[in-house]
Enzyme design. Structure first.
Site, PDB file in Angstrom:
ATOM      1  N   HIS A 194       0.819  -1.222   0.000  1.00 51.61           N
ATOM      2  CA  HIS A 194       0.000   0.000   0.000  1.00 51.61           C
ATOM      3  C   HIS A 194       0.848   1.265   0.000  1.00 51.61           C
ATOM      4  CE1 HIS A 194      -4.062  -1.755   0.671  1.00 51.61           C
ATOM      5  NE2 HIS A 194      -3.319  -2.790   1.015  1.00 51.61           N
ATOM      6  N   ASP A 232       3.566   9.416  -0.752  1.00 50.11           N
ATOM      7  CA  ASP A 232       2.347   8.667  -0.398  1.00 50.11           C
ATOM      8  C   ASP A 232       2.109   7.588  -1.449  1.00 50.11           C
ATOM      9  OD1 ASP A 232       0.041   8.108   1.057  1.00 50.11           O
ATOM     10  OD2 ASP A 232      -0.560  10.210   1.168  1.00 50.11           O
TER      11      ASP A 232
HETATM   12  C1  GDG Z   1      -2.250   3.861   3.204  1.00 53.06           C
HETATM   13  C2  GDG Z   1      -1.208   4.513   2.284  1.00 53.06           C
HETATM   14  C3  GDG Z   1      -2.872   4.457   0.422  1.00 53.06           C
HETATM   15  C4  GDG Z   1      -8.864  10.224   7.427  1.00 53.06           C
HETATM   16  N1  GDG Z   1      -9.270  10.940   8.487  1.00 53.06           N
HETATM   17  C5  GDG Z   1     -10.413  10.382   8.887  1.00 53.06           C
HETATM   18  C6  GDG Z   1     -10.702   9.296   8.043  1.00 53.06           C
HETATM   19  N2  GDG Z   1      -9.735   9.230   7.167  1.00 53.06           N
HETATM   20  C7  GDG Z   1      -9.715   8.254   6.067  1.00 53.06           C
HETATM   21  C8  GDG Z   1      -9.683   8.950   4.731  1.00 53.06           C
HETATM   22  C9  GDG Z   1      -9.120   7.852   3.843  1.00 53.06           C
HETATM   23  C10 GDG Z   1      -8.204   7.086   4.805  1.00 53.06           C
HETATM   24  O1  GDG Z   1      -8.577   7.446   6.132  1.00 53.06           O
HETATM   25  C11 GDG Z   1      -6.751   7.492   4.631  1.00 53.06           C
HETATM   26  O2  GDG Z   1      -6.285   6.942   3.451  1.00 53.06           O
HETATM   27  P1  GDG Z   1      -5.001   7.527   2.724  1.00 53.06           P
HETATM   28  O3  GDG Z   1      -4.883   6.824   1.421  1.00 53.06           O
HETATM   29  O4  GDG Z   1      -5.179   8.997   2.518  1.00 53.06           O
HETATM   30  O5  GDG Z   1      -3.760   7.310   3.685  1.00 53.06           O
HETATM   31  P2  GDG Z   1      -3.120   6.126   4.651  1.00 53.06           P
HETATM   32  O6  GDG Z   1      -3.916   5.962   5.884  1.00 53.06           O
HETATM   33  O7  GDG Z   1      -1.711   6.544   4.859  1.00 53.06           O
HETATM   34  O8  GDG Z   1      -3.197   4.771   3.790  1.00 53.06           O
HETATM   35  C12 GDG Z   1      -1.894   5.337   1.198  1.00 53.06           C
HETATM   36  C13 GDG Z   1      -3.789   3.683   1.363  1.00 53.06           C
HETATM   37  O9  GDG Z   1      -3.049   2.976   2.355  1.00 53.06           O
HETATM   38  C14 GDG Z   1      -4.654   2.677   0.613  1.00 53.06           C
HETATM   39  O10 GDG Z   1      -3.876   1.793  -0.142  1.00 53.06           O
HETATM   40  O11 GDG Z   1      -3.651   5.288  -0.427  1.00 53.06           O
HETATM   41  O12 GDG Z   1      -0.940   5.894   0.310  1.00 53.06           O
HETATM   42  O13 GDG Z   1      -0.302   5.332   3.034  1.00 53.06           O
HETATM   43  O14 GDG Z   1     -10.112   6.978   3.396  1.00 53.06           O
HETATM   44  O15 GDG Z   1     -10.978   9.400   4.395  1.00 53.06           O
HETATM   45  N3  GDG Z   1     -11.784   8.510   8.170  1.00 53.06           N
HETATM   46  C15 GDG Z   1     -12.656   8.814   9.179  1.00 53.06           C
HETATM   47  N4  GDG Z   1     -12.434   9.865  10.039  1.00 53.06           N
HETATM   48  C16 GDG Z   1     -11.351  10.678   9.919  1.00 53.06           C
HETATM   49  O16 GDG Z   1     -11.193  11.653  10.672  1.00 53.06           O
HETATM   50  N5  GDG Z   1     -13.751   8.052   9.330  1.00 53.06           N
END
Ligand code: GDG
Length: 479
Positions: free
Chosen positions: A172, A380
């Site tokens: 990821h 990222d």
């Molecule tokens: C890893 C990789 C890759 C955020 N704040 C809240 C909340 N979120 C949710 C977002 C989004 C998820 O969490 C975060 O996903 P990201 O992709 O932005 O980042 P990582 O957590 O670092 O994820 C990344 C991912 O895996 C998938 O393969 O894209 O690059 O690092 O969905 O909306 N959700 C809630 N409350 C919050 O305050 N419910």
């Protein structure tokens, strides 16, 4: 796209069998909770439902003695098999090796990566422990899909125990440039471990290229045109399979009553000002401190009398047991205090810095209201927030995405204003350009991005991954 079958491959039947998903952390999701689960959990659940499957991993519980037996249960038509971990193993395997060695290294932060042999020993020990427990649950025709950097050696440990099942891995996070990757003392072992899978999936063509470069330069093995290589007696297929979101569901979310209620609250609070939004786990890879400094530059450009712009940064706490994250929190809180101290007035607070999480529905409502989505990670794998921001926009009056070139999502979302997050002035200028962008241009950019968000959605990700896992057939001749 990498074809499932290599050139000259014999026509072989696709592999059937149950899907077994393995991830470090498993959260059992029941009924309505599925609507609030993260996109990844939703995607995996959908794949598991379709193939009839089992989800195996850590329960989230720790023990001071040896962990008890695996606990199995069924919820929402899916089987779960959960194991506890000992407190000490969790500390060195998860908090230390995974999050203080691999996480910074794979995000290009070798300055923050610690190479500690006994952390690595714990990482291998826990992967062996998972392999022993998983083997006891496996049927001969199960297809096993293993997730993320916590579990790189799991295939090698399963193979050592004689497991012959088809095994796929998805990373990821980014795969770093070989020059950085080789700084880790265990780089060769972990790369050979990756070659014990049948299929290894990466987020982007760039990550795939970095891995291929490493294998070619350091292991001396070449890839064929279809993505196959042959290492230590096994064929492995490497492919880019970018992850997506539940695009249609997310596009509907801002119109749900809860999203509208949250949006209305925020709208009243900002009193007609233009809103910039950032949403990330509080992680040094997300570029939050740099983003705040860029916002400070924007405020300096606008001047003290201009109170037209408001920035809301939501940063849910993350890995707060890890020292680097404690330091980051102090840095971000200091900057936030500085910005508000300098630019607030009796009737104006420029920055809302919120150190807690909100429901996904509330986030969709906030995204819908925001003129700018600021997604500026320093590195990222993909970044799902960028895609969620796009999906939640009003098609008749969409906001502008300001997106780091170092997010995997930048490879797809070419309608964003693409920035270098280290160039603080450039990010400030992009915010200003976004705030002044005419409606026609905003619509044009948004439509291009939304088409990509729909095209590379979460279903596309897991169906392609499943197809590779079931059908990928190695070339007949050694490459
Ligand atoms: C890893 C990789 C890759 C955020 N704040 C809240 C909340 N979120 C949710 C977002 C989004 C998820 O969490 C975060 O996903 P990201 O992709 O932005 O980042 P990582 O957590 O670092 O994820 C990344 C991912 O895996 C998938 O393969 O894209 O690059 O690092 O969905 O909306 N959700 C809630 N409350 C919050 O305050 N419910």
């Amino acid at each position: 796209m990498t074809p499932a079958r290599g050139k000259g491959a014999a026509a072989q039947p696709a592999h059937g069998g149950r899907l077994v998903v393995v991830s470090n952390r498993v959260t059992v999701i029941r009924g309505k909770q599925a609507t609030q689960a993260g996109g990844l959990a939703v995607g995996l659940l959908a794949a598991l439902k379709e193939a009839g499957g089992l989800w195996f991993g850590w329960s989230g519980e720790t023990t001071t003695d040896a962990p008890g037996p695996v606990r199995t249960q069924t919820a929402g038509g899916i089987g779960y098999a959960l194991t506890d971990l000992s407190v000490d193993d969790l500390e060195d395997y998860y908090n230390n090796f995974a999050n203080r060695t691999l996480w910074p290294l794979f995000h290009y932060r070798i300055d923050l990566a610690t190479y500690e042999p006994h952390w690595y020993a714990a990482y291998r020990r826990v992967n062996r422990f998972f392999a022993e427990r998983l083997k006891a649950l496996l049927r001969p025709d199960d297809l096993v899909w293993i997730h993320d950097y916590h579990l790189i050696p799991l295939a090698a440990e399963l193979r050592r125990l004689g497991v012959q099942n088809r095994l796929a891995f998805f990373l990821h996070i980014p795969f770093p440039a070989p020059e950085l990757y080789v700084t880790m003392p265990w780089q060769r072992e972990l790369a050979l471990d990756l070659c014990q899978y049948d299929v290894v999936g990466f987020q982007t063509p760039t990550d795939l290229r970095q891995f291929k470069n490493y294998v070619e330069l350091e292991l001396g093995r070449r890839f064929d045109a279809d993505g196959w290589t042959h290492v230590e007696g096994r064929h492995v297929l490497a492919a880019a399979v970018p992850i997506g979101i539940e695009a249609e569901e997310f596009a509907q979310m801002p119109y749900l009553p809860e999203a509208q209620r949250q949006r209305q609250r925020l709208k009243e609070a900002i009193r007609g000002r233009r809103l910039i939004i950032g949403v990330d786990r509080l992680d040094y890879t997300k570029g939050i401190a740099e983003r705040l400094k860029s916002f400070l530059l924007l405020l300096e450009t606008l001047g003290h009398d201009d109170k037209s712009t408001s920035f809301m940064q939501i940063s849910a706490p993350s890995r707060s047991d890890v020292p680097e994250y404690v330091n980051l929190r102090v840095e971000v809180e200091t900057l936030a205090g500085h910005i508000n101290g300098r630019f607030s007035d009796s009737d104006y607070v420029p920055l809302r810095y919120i150190n807690r999480s909100f429901s996904r529905t509330a986030l969709a409502g906030f995204f819908h209201l925001s003129a700018i989505g600021l997604v500026t990670p320093l590195r990222d794998g993909m970044n799902l927030v960028a895609k969620e921001y796009v999906a939640a926009q009003n098609p008749d009056d969409p906001g502008v995405l300001v997106l780091s070139r170092f997010a995997g999502a930048a490879g797809e979302l070419d309608g964003a204003l693409i920035v270098n997050p280290y160039d603080l002035h450039q990010v400030a200028r992009a915010m200003q350009a976004g705030l002044g962008m005419p409606l026609d241009e905003r619509k044009d950019r948004w439509e291009r991005m939304m088409a990509k968000v729909r095209h590379f959605d979460i279903r596309g990700w897991w169906t392609k991954s499943m197809r590779l896992l079931r059908e990928a057939t190695p070339p007949q001749r050694e490459s």
